[in-house]
Design a protein around this motif. Sequence first.
Motif, PDB file in Angstrom:
ATOM      1  N   SER A 152      25.652 -20.998  27.585  1.00  0.00           N
ATOM      2  CA  SER A 152      24.454 -21.845  27.751  1.00  0.00           C
ATOM      3  C   SER A 152      23.485 -21.323  28.806  1.00  0.00           C
ATOM      4  CB  SER A 152      24.875 -23.286  28.063  1.00  0.00           C
ATOM      5  OG  SER A 152      25.514 -23.861  26.939  1.00  0.00           O
ATOM      6  N   PRO A 153      23.952 -20.907  29.991  1.00  0.00           N
ATOM      7  CA  PRO A 153      22.985 -20.356  30.955  1.00  0.00           C
ATOM      8  C   PRO A 153      22.595 -18.904  30.686  1.00  0.00           C
ATOM      9  CG  PRO A 153      25.170 -20.449  31.943  1.00  0.00           C
ATOM     10  CD  PRO A 153      25.278 -21.126  30.619  1.00  0.00           C
ATOM     11  N   LEU A 154      23.463 -18.149  30.002  1.00  0.00           N
ATOM     12  CA  LEU A 154      23.206 -16.727  29.830  1.00  0.00           C
ATOM     13  C   LEU A 154      22.234 -16.431  28.687  1.00  0.00           C
ATOM     14  CD1 LEU A 154      26.713 -15.076  30.413  1.00  0.00           C
ATOM     15  CD2 LEU A 154      24.725 -15.064  31.926  1.00  0.00           C
ATOM     16  N   PHE A 155      22.327 -17.172  27.578  1.00  0.00           N
ATOM     17  CA  PHE A 155      21.504 -16.854  26.406  1.00  0.00           C
ATOM     18  C   PHE A 155      20.001 -16.933  26.698  1.00  0.00           C
ATOM     19  CE2 PHE A 155      25.235 -16.457  24.043  1.00  0.00           C
ATOM     20  CZ  PHE A 155      24.941 -16.068  22.737  1.00  0.00           C
ATOM     21  N   PRO A 156      19.510 -17.971  27.392  1.00  0.00           N
ATOM     22  CA  PRO A 156      18.063 -17.990  27.683  1.00  0.00           C
ATOM     23  C   PRO A 156      17.618 -16.805  28.531  1.00  0.00           C
ATOM     24  CG  PRO A 156      19.041 -20.143  28.066  1.00  0.00           C
ATOM     25  CD  PRO A 156      20.173 -19.186  27.863  1.00  0.00           C
ATOM     26  N   LYS A 157      18.491 -16.346  29.448  1.00  0.00           N
ATOM     27  CA  LYS A 157      18.127 -15.206  30.291  1.00  0.00           C
ATOM     28  C   LYS A 157      18.082 -13.915  29.471  1.00  0.00           C
ATOM     29  CE  LYS A 157      19.768 -16.889  34.776  1.00  0.00           C
ATOM     30  NZ  LYS A 157      19.611 -18.281  34.433  1.00  0.00           N
ATOM     31  N   MET A 158      18.976 -13.779  28.497  1.00  0.00           N
ATOM     32  CA  MET A 158      19.038 -12.551  27.711  1.00  0.00           C
ATOM     33  C   MET A 158      18.013 -12.533  26.580  1.00  0.00           C
ATOM     34  SD  MET A 158      23.127 -11.735  27.413  1.00  0.00           S
ATOM     35  CE  MET A 158      23.432 -13.216  26.469  1.00  0.00           C
ATOM     36  N   LEU A 159      17.828 -13.671  25.915  1.00  0.00           N
ATOM     37  CA  LEU A 159      17.023 -13.704  24.695  1.00  0.00           C
ATOM     38  C   LEU A 159      15.659 -14.355  24.873  1.00  0.00           C
ATOM     39  CD1 LEU A 159      19.824 -14.754  22.167  1.00  0.00           C
ATOM     40  CD2 LEU A 159      19.098 -12.448  22.798  1.00  0.00           C
ATOM     41  N   GLY A 160      15.471 -15.053  25.961  1.00  0.00           N
ATOM     42  CA  GLY A 160      14.221 -15.776  26.152  1.00  0.00           C
ATOM     43  C   GLY A 160      14.460 -17.277  26.140  1.00  0.00           C
ATOM     44  N   TRP A 187      15.407 -19.624  23.134  1.00  0.00           N
ATOM     45  CA  TRP A 187      16.706 -19.501  22.473  1.00  0.00           C
ATOM     46  C   TRP A 187      17.824 -20.175  23.256  1.00  0.00           C
ATOM     47  CZ3 TRP A 187      16.772 -17.505  17.646  1.00  0.00           C
ATOM     48  CH2 TRP A 187      15.602 -16.824  17.242  1.00  0.00           C
ATOM     49  N   ARG A 188      17.484 -21.172  24.083  1.00  0.00           N
ATOM     50  CA  ARG A 188      18.504 -21.886  24.857  1.00  0.00           C
ATOM     51  C   ARG A 188      19.493 -22.598  23.927  1.00  0.00           C
ATOM     52  NH1 ARG A 188      19.250 -23.471  29.956  1.00  0.00           N
ATOM     53  NH2 ARG A 188      17.254 -22.542  30.571  1.00  0.00           N
ATOM     54  N   GLU A 189      18.989 -23.179  22.853  1.00  0.00           N
ATOM     55  CA  GLU A 189      19.865 -23.894  21.908  1.00  0.00           C
ATOM     56  C   GLU A 189      20.892 -22.958  21.268  1.00  0.00           C
ATOM     57  OE1 GLU A 189      19.489 -26.635  17.848  1.00  0.00           O
ATOM     58  OE2 GLU A 189      17.687 -26.033  18.938  1.00  0.00           O
ATOM     59  N   THR A 190      20.549 -21.682  21.160  1.00  0.00           N
ATOM     60  CA  THR A 190      21.476 -20.707  20.569  1.00  0.00           C
ATOM     61  C   THR A 190      22.746 -20.595  21.404  1.00  0.00           C
ATOM     62  OG1 THR A 190      19.580 -19.460  19.738  1.00  0.00           O
ATOM     63  CG2 THR A 190      21.694 -18.331  19.756  1.00  0.00           C
ATOM     64  N   GLY A 191      22.610 -20.567  22.731  1.00  0.00           N
ATOM     65  CA  GLY A 191      23.777 -20.481  23.593  1.00  0.00           C
ATOM     66  C   GLY A 191      24.681 -21.684  23.453  1.00  0.00           C
ATOM     67  N   HIS A 192      24.083 -22.855  23.304  1.00  0.00           N
ATOM     68  CA  HIS A 192      24.886 -24.065  23.112  1.00  0.00           C
ATOM     69  C   HIS A 192      25.654 -24.008  21.792  1.00  0.00           C
ATOM     70  CE1 HIS A 192      26.086 -28.215  23.460  1.00  0.00           C
ATOM     71  NE2 HIS A 192      25.457 -28.532  22.346  1.00  0.00           N
ATOM     72  N   MET A 193      25.014 -23.543  20.736  1.00  0.00           N
ATOM     73  CA  MET A 193      25.680 -23.424  19.439  1.00  0.00           C
ATOM     74  C   MET A 193      26.795 -22.376  19.487  1.00  0.00           C
ATOM     75  SD  MET A 193      22.638 -23.732  16.601  1.00  0.00           S
ATOM     76  CE  MET A 193      21.677 -25.238  16.390  1.00  0.00           C
ATOM     77  N   PHE A 194      26.571 -21.315  20.252  1.00  0.00           N
ATOM     78  CA  PHE A 194      27.606 -20.287  20.417  1.00  0.00           C
ATOM     79  C   PHE A 194      28.885 -20.903  20.974  1.00  0.00           C
ATOM     80  CE2 PHE A 194      29.920 -17.187  22.917  1.00  0.00           C
ATOM     81  CZ  PHE A 194      29.932 -16.052  22.112  1.00  0.00           C
TER      82      PHE A 194
END
Length: 474
Positions: free
Chosen positions: A316-324, A327-334
């Motif tokens: 959840s905290p890493l995906f927005p930093k890596m992808l923008g 894409w915060r919701e993507t980390g949560h779905m991961f």
Amino acid sequence: MIRIGTSRFSRAALLMMVGTALSQIIALGSAPLLTRLYEPAVFGVFATVVALAGILAIPATLRYELAILLPERDEDARTIALGAIAIAFWVTVGVMAVMMGAWYLVPAFGTMSSLGLWLFAIPPLAFCVAVQSTAVYVANREHRYGRIVCGNLVQQAIAALLGVGFGLGAMKVGGLYLSRLAGYISASATLGVVALVRSFFVEGFDRTAFRDLAARYRQFPVFNVAYSLLGVLSRDFPVLALTAFGLVSSAGHFALARIAATFPANFLTASISQVFYREAAEKIDTPPFQDMIWNLMRALAFGLVPFFLLAALWSSPLFPKMLGENWRETGHMFALLASPMTLALLTGWPERIFEIRAKQYWSLAVQFVFDSMVVVSVTALLFYGYDIDIVLTVFAAILSGYQLTYLALVFVLTGLGLRKYCTLLAMLAAVVAGMLLGHFGAGMVLTPIHTFLASLVLAGSFSAIGLRFGLRVL
């Protein structure tokens, strides 16, 4: 223990593993650029097109490409390969003709789909997928694993470069689609499809021989088409369902989360499955082969599962930093997909054991039961307006049940037995419990960065145990 580098399995698997790692590095390395060039909704439409193309590619060949490894004569294998490509060509042409007729004769056809004209992009992509799959099995039969590696690298490099280039040109969905199409075409050429097709015109194609071979290997269209369709449908159904209900951006988030979550399992499948299939066909009932499988299962449980859990805990905290930030919701779905994707590390690469044992109907039955549950539950939950988190949690729970059942059958068919299956589950439970206790325990007394470092050290400790079992495989 077999000496490192002396077994054909270890040499071929190592080559495939290195090549797959490089190709995945290309794909992951381009992701931060692509996610900043394309919006989630664009990824959603593209993911839907790719999902439908993947579904169409399965019946397009009737799964005869899986039989390429089985004949004793190379001439028969060549006939099967050419037959599979020919079937794929006419099936995709027929589907395109039907779609064009429906588009012009049934006015509602175009308005029923949020894809619009992108519907017509599905058959060409499906044909390219089918051709590449056939070429991979031909190369596998000839033990040309280096060619398979080169094909994967070319595919990812072309797709990444063109995807970024088209994105800079603001092509949106067209950029992603054309880059993927070019990647498949380039990979197929690298795998030797041109020479295979040339032989069709130079040496001809024996239709009578293909009919005889098709009858001999009729279990592939009978069982494997249905099984593979169910598997792909289960994997891609959330994308299709979210798009159908107008949640295109959520479909894009889910598609990217699934790509990231399935990366380790896909890496293993691409690295090992082709070699495993070839070796299993020759040595399935030998004690050394069974020992190799058991050691590999334990190596994965201790070696890779901890790092996958670490990624899920911090997604959840890493995906927005890596992808923008989009894409915060993507980390949560991961994180929601972590459970079934962890189990997929153990089930993807040995899936061809069902073909070796001629037990395709076992896998088909399991796939049908769990996929029916996925389709019914996801559709019902979206129809009644439930939150996407609830939908994906139910999806992940059903998928976890499927993976556990499938893994039990793998243990039975390989001769390892249910006792070792239960032992492996106990090992997995210990790893998961250890990682969760370490993560949340450290989080109570340490700063986030120090908690992450402590979890990383713990994952490395588990990995050292996995390395011990991995060395036995080599």
